[in-house]
Structure formats: structure tokens, C-alpha cells
Design an enzyme around this catalytic site. Structure first.
Site, PDB file in Angstrom:
ATOM      1  N   HIS A  77       0.779  -1.067  -0.047  1.00  0.00           N
ATOM      2  CA  HIS A  77      -0.108   0.067   0.064  1.00  0.00           C
ATOM      3  C   HIS A  77       0.973   1.102  -0.035  1.00  0.00           C
ATOM      4  O   HIS A  77       1.778   1.267   0.699  1.00  0.00           O
ATOM      5  CB  HIS A  77      -0.954  -0.087   1.289  1.00  0.00           C
ATOM      6  CG  HIS A  77      -1.936   0.809   1.169  1.00  0.00           C
ATOM      7  ND1 HIS A  77      -2.015   2.094   1.251  1.00  0.00           N
ATOM      8  CD2 HIS A  77      -3.385   0.705   0.428  1.00  0.00           C
ATOM      9  CE1 HIS A  77      -3.163   2.788   1.151  1.00  0.00           C
ATOM     10  NE2 HIS A  77      -4.024   2.005   0.556  1.00  0.00           N
ATOM     11  N   ASP A 116      -7.942  -5.620   0.100  1.00  0.00           N
ATOM     12  CA  ASP A 116      -8.374  -6.580  -0.845  1.00  0.00           C
ATOM     13  C   ASP A 116      -7.892  -8.000  -0.805  1.00  0.00           C
ATOM     14  O   ASP A 116      -8.477  -8.681  -1.469  1.00  0.00           O
ATOM     15  CB  ASP A 116      -8.008  -5.829  -2.165  1.00  0.00           C
ATOM     16  CG  ASP A 116      -8.661  -4.542  -2.468  1.00  0.00           C
ATOM     17  OD1 ASP A 116      -9.753  -4.524  -2.012  1.00  0.00           O
ATOM     18  OD2 ASP A 116      -7.996  -3.700  -2.930  1.00  0.00           O
TER      19      ASP A 116
END
Ligand code: CMC
Length: 431
Positions: free
Chosen positions: A308, A366
Site C-alpha cells: 500500500h 483487498d
């Protein structure tokens, strides 16, 4: 944001420029370069906005080092456990948790705006049957500006409020109908006696021949998925919405732009890509091969659902999602699901590998969401539309914040031009 008490000094060709430094309520200080070009005739260079604050905001804060996500100050894990999606919507939109009466009124407003203009049915029918639901959603949400003229005036506060409620209320219907259309089933209309998540599940899975009994545990898991995706600071799609709206475009057009941006596999499309990757890996013994590919700089393959831009620690949403995956699969009696086994083993293998540890790459939201959604009966093509419907409130909250700021300016980045300098046109016979 406090008034600048500190300054930074930039020295360029022997001349020094004092730049104000602003201190936020949380997060690193921000050097204010707004007057830099006027004073020093230089631009700053930051493709990907890795060090650039493009706005000030009071909505969401992420501490990537700690793995902390706060909405209006409240930690996401507390909201996921104790609150529910529509309450979080209220919080994001209006700044504080609602009182009982305020929440009741907000829920009533959302519930009574869930139907779509009936002519939108014909709009759906214009798509190819095999269209991706994200393609349909981008088109249908953009087309809302052609159906709801009375809420496109961004300078009218009431119209902004109506657009806000309409978007939050209608998005589950829009997403569910995109799914129904893609599988050739009749559209299922919303029902006012159901809560937001149950209504969505029913619109996806009921058919006229047989109603769908909503399992409250699945409805709770669905609601939690919505909550975990509700907002995430200035990510790519939110920044897209802000940039689109900076020109004064109407809210439906701006949210459609956000949906288009979210579709990419580096952003919202990662949930679909993660499940496809886990299926491709197939069995635990193939994990080392895929870990090696992810580490190979000559191979474009990346571990989807890992890494991320902001989190350099566990994504707090991933922790809740993992727990939710265990609960849902146990409820559905699929706790020996092979995809879940591969996911858990892959997570363990990556976390103990120095490549991922050194780069602080952890599972993101996710990584586990697709497993839950698949177990609920959603095809992979619906994963990103569900992300889009959840994120709509974040986009609108950020849009409202921006529009109501009197200092709003059109977004217009500069560039480091590296192309040809001025040259004369050459006639075609001389080239
Ligand atoms: N697998 C393997 N290596 C990776 C991965 C990954 N998933 N993510 C980053 N890296 C490596 C990258 O190769 C680079 O290595 P090096 O320093 O040796 O060149 C280093 O880690 C830093 O990566 P980056 O591309 O500079 O980081 P970024 O901040 O630009 O990208 C990201 C963030 C999310 C796009 C990226 O981590 C990625 O592509 N992840 C997979 C896609 C994904 O899961 N996206 C969902 C994000 S969460 C949901 C959302 O907010 O939309």
C-alpha cells in the site's frame, strides 16, 4: 490546520526563500509552496504525489506507520465492530456520530431514495450483455445527471444534499442491476422494509420466481465490507473526484470519474485481481513459485492484495476482513475452502520473506474481501462494483468538503516538460 509558526528555507542560485510550514492536527508538517512559483519561478516535481498534500481535509486520517485509520477521529476497527454503514456514512458526511433521531431520519431518507428513474431500465438495456458491471456503473452513474436535473447545481446547498442522498441510496440498486443485467435476470426492485445491506443482497440474489431470505449474519458481513471501504483519505479515485469537481462539474459526473479510476487493478480492481491470482496459484505447493515471480524485477507480476502507498504496517481493514472471512466461511460451512487455505499460506510465506518485510509490504483490504464475497455468491466481476458502492460516501464527503470551501480553485498541475522545443513545421513532401 494551524497558522504557520515555522518556516522552511529554500536556497536557489544563491537566493533564499522562506516557505511557511503548516502543522496539521495529526500527521507530518506540510511545507506551503503555493507562492513558490510566483517568488522563485520554479515548480516542484512529485509524480504520483508521494510527498504532496493536494488539499486540507477534516474527514479521514491514516497513520501508515502505525497501521491506523480514523474517520472523523474514530478508529475503523471500533466502527466496524460497533457501528454500521449508514451511521458511518452520516459520520463521514456531517462530521459527528448522529443522535438516535438524526440517524433515523437519515436512514429514512436513504431508504426512500433507493428506486431508480424507470427510464434508466432502457439505458441498461443499451449495454452489451457481457459488459463488465464496472463499465455499466460508470455509464449509469454518469447518466444520472441526465435523469436528476434538479440536483446538479453545485452552488445550491439543498441540491447538493439531494444529490448526496440520491447517490448513497441508489448505488446499491445501480450495482445490483448491473449484475442482474450481466446474467440475464430481471431487475429486482428495492424494498423499504430492509436495511441497506440486506436490500442490496436481495436485489442481487432474489428472482421473481423465488424470493431471497436474507441471512442476518451475511447481511452483517456485507455491511462490514461496506463500512471498511467507506473512505480512505486522498487515494487515486478520491483525488480524481476532487480534480473533476474542481472544474465545477456536477456530482454525478464527478462520481462517475471516481468509479472509472477505481476500476484499475492497482486500486479497487485489486480485489478481483487477488481472487484470480489465488485461484491461479491453486494449491499451497505452488506458492514459492509465485513469491519468486513477485520478487523478480523482470516479471511484471505482483502479489495482488499486498502493499500500500500509505500503510507500511498492517492495513487495519485487512485484520477485520480476515476475521470476517473466517466467520462467513464457517457459517456457510466452507471453512476448508481451498482459496482461503492458499490465501492464509501465501500471507504467511510473504510475511516471513525478507523481500516483503524490507519493503514493508503487508496484506491490504483487498486480500481477504474477495474470499468473503465469493462465498456469498458474488462473481469476481462484482467485487469492484461493491467497492465502488461502498466508497461513494467517501467520494461525496470529500466532494462536499471541497465545494463548500470558499478557497476552492481548479486543480491544474504543472509539468517537467522534456519534449522538443520550438521547431518550424516541415511540409509533407520535405519530410
Ligand atoms: N508485490 C511485489 N512487490 C511489490 C508489491 C507487490 N504487491 N507492491 C510493491 N512492491 C514492491 C515494488 O516492486 C517496489 O520494490 P523496489 O523498491 O525494489 O522497486 C516497492 O515494493 C515499492 O513499491 P511501489 O510500486 O513504489 O509502491 P507504491 O506505493 O507506488 O504502490 C501499490 C502501492 C498498492 C500500487 C502496490 O503495492 C501494488 O501494486 N500492490 C498490488 C495491488 C493492490 O493490492 N492494490 C490495492 C491497494 S489497497 C486498495 C485501495 O486502496 O485501492
Amino acid at each position: 490546520m494551524s497558522d504557520a509558526k515555522k518556516t522552511a528555507t529554500l536556497t536557489l542560485d544563491g537566493t533564499s526563500y522562506e516557505l511557511p510550514v503548516m502543522s496539521p492536527s495529526a500527521g507530518p508538517d506540510v511545507v506551503d509552496i503555493r507562492k513558490l512559483y510566483a517568488q522563485a519561478k520554479v515548480f516542484t516535481y512529485d509524480p504520483g504525489f508521494t510527498s504532496t498534500a493536494a488539499c486540507d481535509s477534516e474527514i479521514t486520517f491514516i497513520d501508515g506507520g502505525k497501521g491506523e485509520l480514523l474517520h472523523r477521529g474514530y478508529p475503523i476497527d471500533q466502527l466496524a465492530e460497533k457501528s454500521h454503514y449508514l451511521e458511518v456514512c452520516y459520520l463521514l458526511l456531517y462530521g459527528d456520530l448522529p443522535g438516535a433521531k438524526q440517524l433515523e431520519e437519515f436512514e429514512r431518507l436513504v431508504t426512500y431514495h433507493t428506486m431508480l428513474h424507470e427510464q434508466m431500465v432502457y439505458f441498461y438495456r443499451g449495454f452489451r450483455r457481457d459488459a463488465h458491471p464496472m463499465a455499466i456503473m460508470t455509464g449509469v452513474v454518469g447518466a444520472m445527471s441526465a435523469f436528476y436535473h434538479d440536483s446538479t447545481d453545485i452552488h445550491d446547498e439543498h441540491a447538493r444534499e439531494v444529490a448526496t442522498i440520491r447517490l448513497i441510496a441508489k448505488m446499491p440498486t445501480i450495482a445490483a442491476w448491473a449484475y442482474k443485467f450481466s446474467i440475464g435476470q430481471p431487475f429486482v426492485y428495492p424494498r423499504n422494509d430492509l436495511d441497506y445491506a440486506s436490500n442490496f443482497l436481495r436485489m442481487c440474489f432474489a428472482v421473481p420466481a423465488e424470493d431471497y431470505e436474507v441471512n442476518p449474519i451475511l447481511a452483517r458481513a456485507m455491511d462490514r465490507i461496506f463500512t471498511l471501504h467507506a473512505d480512505h483519505e486522498q487515494n487515486a479515485s478520491t483525488s480524481t473526484v476532487r480534480l473533476a469537481s474542481s472544474s465545477g462539474a456536477n456530482p454525478f459526473a464527478c462520481i462517475a470519474a471516481g468509479i472509472a479510476c477505481l476500476w484499475g487493478p492497482a486500486h479497487g480492481g485489486a480485489n478481483q485481481a487477488t481472487l484470480e491470482m489465488l485461484r491461479e496459484i491453486g494449491t499451497v505447493d505452488r506458492i514459492p513459485e509465485f513469491i519468486a515471480r513477485a520478487k523478480d524485477k523482470d516479471d511484471p507480476f505482483r502479489l495482488m492484495g499486498f502493499g500500500h502507498r500509505v500503510y507500511k504496517n498492517f492495513d487495519p481493514r485487512a485484520k477485520v476482513m480476515k476475521q470476517s472471512a473466517d466467520e462467513v466461511l464457517e457459517l456457510l460451512g466452507v471453512d476448508n475452502n481451498p482459496t482461503l487455505q492458499v490465501a492464509k499460506a501465501l500471507e504467511e510465506a510473504a510475511l516471513s520473506d525478507p523481500y516483503f518485510a524490507d519493503r514493508k509490504l503487508f496484506p491490504n483490504v483487498d486480500f481477504y474481501s474477495g474470499i468473503i464475497l465469493e462465498a456469498m455468491g458474488f462473481p469476481t466481476s462484482m467485487f469492484t462494483p461493491i467497492f465502488a458502492l461502498s466508497r461513494t460516501v467517501g467520494w461525496i464527503s470529500q466532494w462536499k468538503e471541497m465545494i463548500s470551501d470558499p478557497a476552492m480553485k481548479i486543480g491544474r498541475p504543472r509539468q517537467l516538460y522534456c519534449g522538443a522545443t520550438m521547431r518550424d513545421y516541415v511540409d509533407i513532401e520535405k519530410r
